[in-house]
Design a protein around this motif. Structure first.
Motif, PDB file in Angstrom:
ATOM      1  N   ARG A 142       5.269  -6.699  -3.013  1.00  0.00           N
ATOM      2  CA  ARG A 142       6.119  -6.291  -1.885  1.00  0.00           C
ATOM      3  C   ARG A 142       7.194  -5.313  -2.345  1.00  0.00           C
ATOM      4  N   ALA A 143       7.774  -5.578  -3.509  1.00  0.00           N
ATOM      5  CA  ALA A 143       8.827  -4.706  -4.034  1.00  0.00           C
ATOM      6  C   ALA A 143       8.277  -3.325  -4.328  1.00  0.00           C
ATOM      7  N   VAL A 144       7.083  -3.258  -4.879  1.00  0.00           N
ATOM      8  CA  VAL A 144       6.456  -1.970  -5.187  1.00  0.00           C
ATOM      9  C   VAL A 144       6.098  -1.247  -3.881  1.00  0.00           C
ATOM     10  N   ALA A 145       5.595  -1.966  -2.901  1.00  0.00           N
ATOM     11  CA  ALA A 145       5.193  -1.366  -1.628  1.00  0.00           C
ATOM     12  C   ALA A 145       6.391  -0.807  -0.875  1.00  0.00           C
ATOM     13  N   THR A 146       7.524  -1.477  -0.942  1.00  0.00           N
ATOM     14  CA  THR A 146       8.690  -1.000  -0.215  1.00  0.00           C
ATOM     15  C   THR A 146       9.404   0.131  -0.944  1.00  0.00           C
ATOM     16  N   SER A 147       9.202   0.253  -2.237  1.00  0.00           N
ATOM     17  CA  SER A 147       9.875   1.320  -2.986  1.00  0.00           C
ATOM     18  C   SER A 147       9.111   2.631  -2.977  1.00  0.00           C
ATOM     19  N   GLN A 148       7.871   2.607  -2.534  1.00  0.00           N
ATOM     20  CA  GLN A 148       7.083   3.853  -2.485  1.00  0.00           C
ATOM     21  C   GLN A 148       7.518   4.674  -1.279  1.00  0.00           C
ATOM     22  N   PRO A 149       7.606   6.034  -1.462  1.00  0.00           N
ATOM     23  CA  PRO A 149       8.016   6.902  -0.344  1.00  0.00           C
ATOM     24  C   PRO A 149       7.001   6.998   0.753  1.00  0.00           C
TER      25      PRO A 149
END
Length: 56
Positions: free
Chosen positions: A49-56
């Motif tokens: 989730r953290a990786v998914a939300t940090s992607q532009p």
């Protein structure tokens, strides 16, 4: 060698306690394994989730 009835009862009691301790140990190891697997899955989901939300 013949065991007396008292010795047979003592042996049976001892065997029951040893079997009970073994079963308790197996349950403890199983429960620990399941809990650790759940924690790892939760951490993996949080990371995804953290990786998914940090992607532009």
């Amino acid at each position: 060698m013949r065991l007396t009835p008292e010795e047979m009862r003592a042996r049976k009691r001892r065997n029951i306690w040893i079997a009970s301790a073994l079963v308790a140990f197996i349950v403890l190891v199983f429960a620990t394994t399941v809990l650790r697997l759940q924690q790892n899955q939760a951490a993996e989901r949080a990371l995804e989730r953290a990786v998914a939300t940090s992607q532009p």
